[in-house]
Design a protein around this motif. Sequence first.
Motif, PDB file in Angstrom:
ATOM      1  N   GLN A 132      57.389  69.693  57.655  1.00 38.45           N
ATOM      2  CA  GLN A 132      58.248  68.539  58.165  1.00 38.45           C
ATOM      3  C   GLN A 132      59.725  69.029  58.406  1.00 38.45           C
ATOM      4  N   LYS A 133      59.987  70.238  57.968  1.00 36.86           N
ATOM      5  CA  LYS A 133      61.471  70.741  58.424  1.00 36.86           C
ATOM      6  C   LYS A 133      61.295  71.328  60.040  1.00 36.86           C
ATOM      7  N   ASN A 134      59.929  71.416  60.353  1.00 36.82           N
ATOM      8  CA  ASN A 134      60.011  72.066  61.653  1.00 36.82           C
ATOM      9  C   ASN A 134      59.223  71.107  62.556  1.00 36.82           C
ATOM     10  N   GLY A 135      59.705  69.787  62.235  1.00 37.21           N
ATOM     11  CA  GLY A 135      59.523  68.895  63.298  1.00 37.21           C
ATOM     12  C   GLY A 135      58.008  67.960  63.063  1.00 37.21           C
ATOM     13  N   LEU A 136      57.057  68.442  62.363  1.00 37.10           N
ATOM     14  CA  LEU A 136      55.850  67.859  62.313  1.00 37.10           C
ATOM     15  C   LEU A 136      55.802  66.621  61.139  1.00 37.10           C
ATOM     16  N   THR A 137      55.206  65.523  61.597  1.00 37.61           N
ATOM     17  CA  THR A 137      55.111  64.517  60.610  1.00 37.61           C
ATOM     18  C   THR A 137      53.914  64.997  59.523  1.00 37.61           C
ATOM     19  N   ALA A 138      54.342  65.353  58.591  1.00 42.31           N
ATOM     20  CA  ALA A 138      53.320  66.008  57.658  1.00 42.31           C
ATOM     21  C   ALA A 138      53.462  65.536  56.239  1.00 42.31           C
ATOM     22  N   ARG A 139      52.265  65.580  55.322  1.00 47.45           N
ATOM     23  CA  ARG A 139      52.494  64.960  53.926  1.00 47.45           C
ATOM     24  C   ARG A 139      51.381  65.878  53.197  1.00 47.45           C
ATOM     25  N   TYR A 140      52.113  65.907  51.897  1.00 46.64           N
ATOM     26  CA  TYR A 140      51.016  66.739  50.958  1.00 46.64           C
ATOM     27  C   TYR A 140      50.226  65.728  50.330  1.00 46.64           C
ATOM     28  N   VAL A 141      48.849  66.046  50.081  1.00 49.19           N
ATOM     29  CA  VAL A 141      47.916  65.209  49.413  1.00 49.19           C
ATOM     30  C   VAL A 141      47.117  65.860  48.330  1.00 49.19           C
ATOM     31  N   HIS A 142      47.387  65.338  47.154  1.00 51.41           N
ATOM     32  CA  HIS A 142      46.514  65.888  46.124  1.00 51.41           C
ATOM     33  C   HIS A 142      45.097  65.714  46.138  1.00 51.41           C
ATOM     34  N   PRO A 143      44.248  66.746  45.782  1.00 48.38           N
ATOM     35  CA  PRO A 143      42.745  66.309  46.000  1.00 48.38           C
ATOM     36  C   PRO A 143      42.265  64.847  45.351  1.00 48.38           C
ATOM     37  N   LYS A 144      43.170  64.521  44.252  1.00 47.75           N
ATOM     38  CA  LYS A 144      42.558  63.426  43.653  1.00 47.75           C
ATOM     39  C   LYS A 144      42.873  61.813  44.508  1.00 47.75           C
ATOM     40  N   GLN A 145      44.064  62.164  45.121  1.00 48.46           N
ATOM     41  CA  GLN A 145      44.583  61.027  46.030  1.00 48.46           C
ATOM     42  C   GLN A 145      43.434  61.134  47.404  1.00 48.46           C
ATOM     43  N   ALA A 146      43.099  62.392  47.819  1.00 52.44           N
ATOM     44  CA  ALA A 146      42.129  62.467  48.873  1.00 52.44           C
ATOM     45  C   ALA A 146      40.860  61.994  48.720  1.00 52.44           C
ATOM     46  N   GLY A 147      40.395  62.028  47.393  1.00 52.58           N
ATOM     47  CA  GLY A 147      39.165  61.578  47.076  1.00 52.58           C
ATOM     48  C   GLY A 147      38.166  62.918  46.622  1.00 52.58           C
ATOM     49  N   ILE A 148      38.672  64.157  46.494  1.00 52.60           N
ATOM     50  CA  ILE A 148      37.747  65.053  46.181  1.00 52.60           C
ATOM     51  C   ILE A 148      37.210  65.052  44.881  1.00 52.60           C
ATOM     52  N   ILE A 149      36.378  64.335  44.543  1.00 50.26           N
ATOM     53  CA  ILE A 149      35.659  64.355  42.949  1.00 50.26           C
ATOM     54  C   ILE A 149      34.603  64.890  42.903  1.00 50.26           C
ATOM     55  N   VAL A 150      34.714  65.767  41.823  1.00 49.29           N
ATOM     56  CA  VAL A 150      33.595  66.791  41.419  1.00 49.29           C
ATOM     57  C   VAL A 150      32.901  66.545  40.201  1.00 49.29           C
ATOM     58  N   THR A 151      32.001  67.583  39.861  1.00 45.26           N
ATOM     59  CA  THR A 151      31.053  67.754  38.837  1.00 45.26           C
ATOM     60  C   THR A 151      32.121  68.382  37.882  1.00 45.26           C
ATOM     61  N   GLY A 152      31.884  68.163  36.518  1.00 53.79           N
ATOM     62  CA  GLY A 152      32.784  68.837  35.477  1.00 53.79           C
ATOM     63  C   GLY A 152      32.167  70.192  35.112  1.00 53.79           C
ATOM     64  N   GLU A 153      32.015  70.875  35.760  1.00 56.96           N
ATOM     65  CA  GLU A 153      31.584  72.451  35.415  1.00 56.96           C
ATOM     66  C   GLU A 153      32.757  73.140  35.635  1.00 56.96           C
ATOM     67  N   GLU A 169      38.278  57.642  54.769  1.00 58.86           N
ATOM     68  CA  GLU A 169      39.452  56.718  54.794  1.00 58.86           C
ATOM     69  C   GLU A 169      40.919  57.547  55.118  1.00 58.86           C
ATOM     70  N   LEU A 170      40.808  59.115  54.960  1.00 62.12           N
ATOM     71  CA  LEU A 170      42.010  59.784  55.548  1.00 62.12           C
ATOM     72  C   LEU A 170      41.959  59.567  57.059  1.00 62.12           C
ATOM     73  N   ARG A 171      40.770  59.514  57.655  1.00 67.09           N
ATOM     74  CA  ARG A 171      41.007  59.564  59.207  1.00 67.09           C
ATOM     75  C   ARG A 171      42.018  58.480  59.658  1.00 67.09           C
ATOM     76  N   ASP A 172      42.483  57.443  58.986  1.00 65.58           N
ATOM     77  CA  ASP A 172      43.351  56.523  59.480  1.00 65.58           C
ATOM     78  C   ASP A 172      44.782  57.061  59.456  1.00 65.58           C
ATOM     79  N   SER A 173      44.909  58.108  58.600  1.00 68.21           N
ATOM     80  CA  SER A 173      46.212  58.600  58.647  1.00 68.21           C
ATOM     81  C   SER A 173      46.967  59.273  60.175  1.00 68.21           C
ATOM     82  N   ASP A 174      48.190  58.772  60.485  1.00 67.65           N
ATOM     83  CA  ASP A 174      48.635  59.324  61.522  1.00 67.65           C
ATOM     84  C   ASP A 174      49.335  60.598  61.310  1.00 67.65           C
ATOM     85  N   GLU A 175      49.612  60.865  59.902  1.00 65.67           N
ATOM     86  CA  GLU A 175      50.378  62.051  59.584  1.00 65.67           C
ATOM     87  C   GLU A 175      49.208  63.331  59.448  1.00 65.67           C
ATOM     88  N   ILE A 176      50.118  64.742  59.591  1.00 68.78           N
ATOM     89  CA  ILE A 176      49.082  65.828  59.190  1.00 68.78           C
ATOM     90  C   ILE A 176      49.070  65.741  57.641  1.00 68.78           C
TER      91      ILE A 176
END
Length: 451
Positions: A132-153, A169-176
Motif C-alpha cells: 500500500q505504501k508503495n502505491g499498490l491497492t493491496a489488502r491483507y486477507v485472513h485464510p478464514k475470510q478467504a474461505g480456506i477451510i481445512v480438515t482438523g488434523e 468469490e475472491l476473483r471479483d476483488s479489484d485489489e491485490i
Amino acid sequence: MKVIKFGGSSLASAQQLEKVLNIVKSDPDRRFVVVSAPGKRNSEDTKVTDALIKYYKTSAANQDVTGIQNWIITRFHDMISELGLSEKLAQNIAFAIQELAKIEIEGNDFAYDAFLAAGEDNNAKLIAEYFQKNGLTARYVHPKQAGIIVTGEPGNASILPSSYDKLEELRDSDEILVIPGFFGVTAQGQICTFSRGGSDITGSIVAAGVKADLYENFTDVDGIFAAHPGVVKNPHSITELTYKEMRELAYAGFSVLHDEALIPAYRGRVPLVIKNTNNPSHPGTKIVTKHSGATFPVVGISGASDFVSINMSKYLMNKEVGFGRKVLQILEDLNIRFEHMPTGIDDMSIVLKAKQLTPIKEQEIIDQLTRKLEVDEVSIEKGLSIIMIVGENMKNHIGVMETAARALSQSNINLEMISQGSSELSIMFVIKTEQEEEAVRSLYQAFFGEK
Ligand code: ASP
C-alpha cells in the motif's frame, strides 16, 4: 489472472521485499499474493517458523518466553523500520506475538499450529502495508475470510473441497489480495496448518480456487534442475515439465516444491511456474498438464537413498496362485507400505523405505515368509538407492535404456534391479547407495552432456 507465491527466503529482509514489490508491480495480472513467514537471511540465521516452534516449546514447558518472544518481534520490527512502515503495524505484530503466550497448551491439539501460523499471518499483514505504501491497492486477507477451510488434523491439514466455491468469490476483488500461506481454519474455527513448507499448498489452492491462468511460485533458484546441483556441477534448469514428470522427480528427491502442492493446481488444470525472486527475468520451470511441443525424451535424473529390499525366491513360485497376495498381506498386517515390486519367474523383491522396517518387523517378515509361505531363500538388503530417469516422451523414443545402461556400465555401476512402468514415464534402477552420486553424474553426462 495470476496467483503468485513467495517463499521464506524471498521475504527474509527489506532488501528481498523490495524485489518482491517490483515483481508484483511489473505485471498487473499478479492479483493474489501468497506469502511464507520470513526465512533465513543467511546460512546462520533462524527461520521465523523455527523460532515460533522454540517459542511454543518454551511456553509449553512453562519457562520464561521473553527472550524468544523478543527475538521474533525484533525480527519483524527490523523489517518494519527499514521499510518505513507504521508504528501501528509494529504494535499490532508485537501484540499478536505476545498474545500467543496466553494460549492454553494443555489438552489443546491446535495450540502448536496457532503458534506456527503466526509467522505467515504477521508477514502477510506487513507485506500488505508495504505494498500500500508503495502505491499498490493491496489488502491483507485472513485464510478464514478467504474461505480456506481445512480438515482438523493438526500439522497436516487438507483442504475441504467445499472451500473452492468460496475462494472463487475472491476473483471479483479489484485489489491485490495478500494471503498468508501455510494454514487454514477448520469448520470449528481452529487454526490448522498444512505440513511444513505448506505455503506452496496454499498458493496452489488459491490458484485452483480463483481459476487462475497461472500459479507462479517464486523461490531462490532458477526453477527445477535436471539433476541435483549438489551432485552434478551446474545442471541446466528444465524449461517445461508435466505434472506427471514433476511427481516422478519429486518422488525421488527433487524437493523444490511441496509434494502436496501439485494436487490442487493439477486438478484445477492451472499451469505452474517456478521462478527465482533474485533473477526474475529467467523463465524458470513451467509445469503443465501436457508438453507444448516435442521435448527431449529425458527431462531429469534423480536419485534417492534409504531404501531396502526384501528378496525372496521359491522354486516354481509362478505356479502358485495367490503367492503375491500373501506376501503383501504380511506387509499389510505390519502396516508397511511398499514402493516397488520387481519380479522374476521364481523370485520377487519388494523395495521399501528403510524407515518402515524396525528390527522386530524385519524378523517377523523373515519368519512368516519362511514358515507360512515356505520360500527357499529370503534376505533383506540394505543401503540401496533408487535412480529415476524421467520423461513422458521416452515412450516415443528407442534407445533410452541403451544410453542409460551403457553410461552406468562404463562407470562400473552394478544394477540390482530395473523397473519401468507401463506408462513409460520413468525408468528406475536400484543400486548401492555408495554409487548413487556417480550414477546420477554419469547419466546426466550421457543424456545432457557435451557429446
Ligand atoms: N513457514 C512454513 C515452514 O517453514 C511454511 C512455508 O514456508 O511454506 O514450513
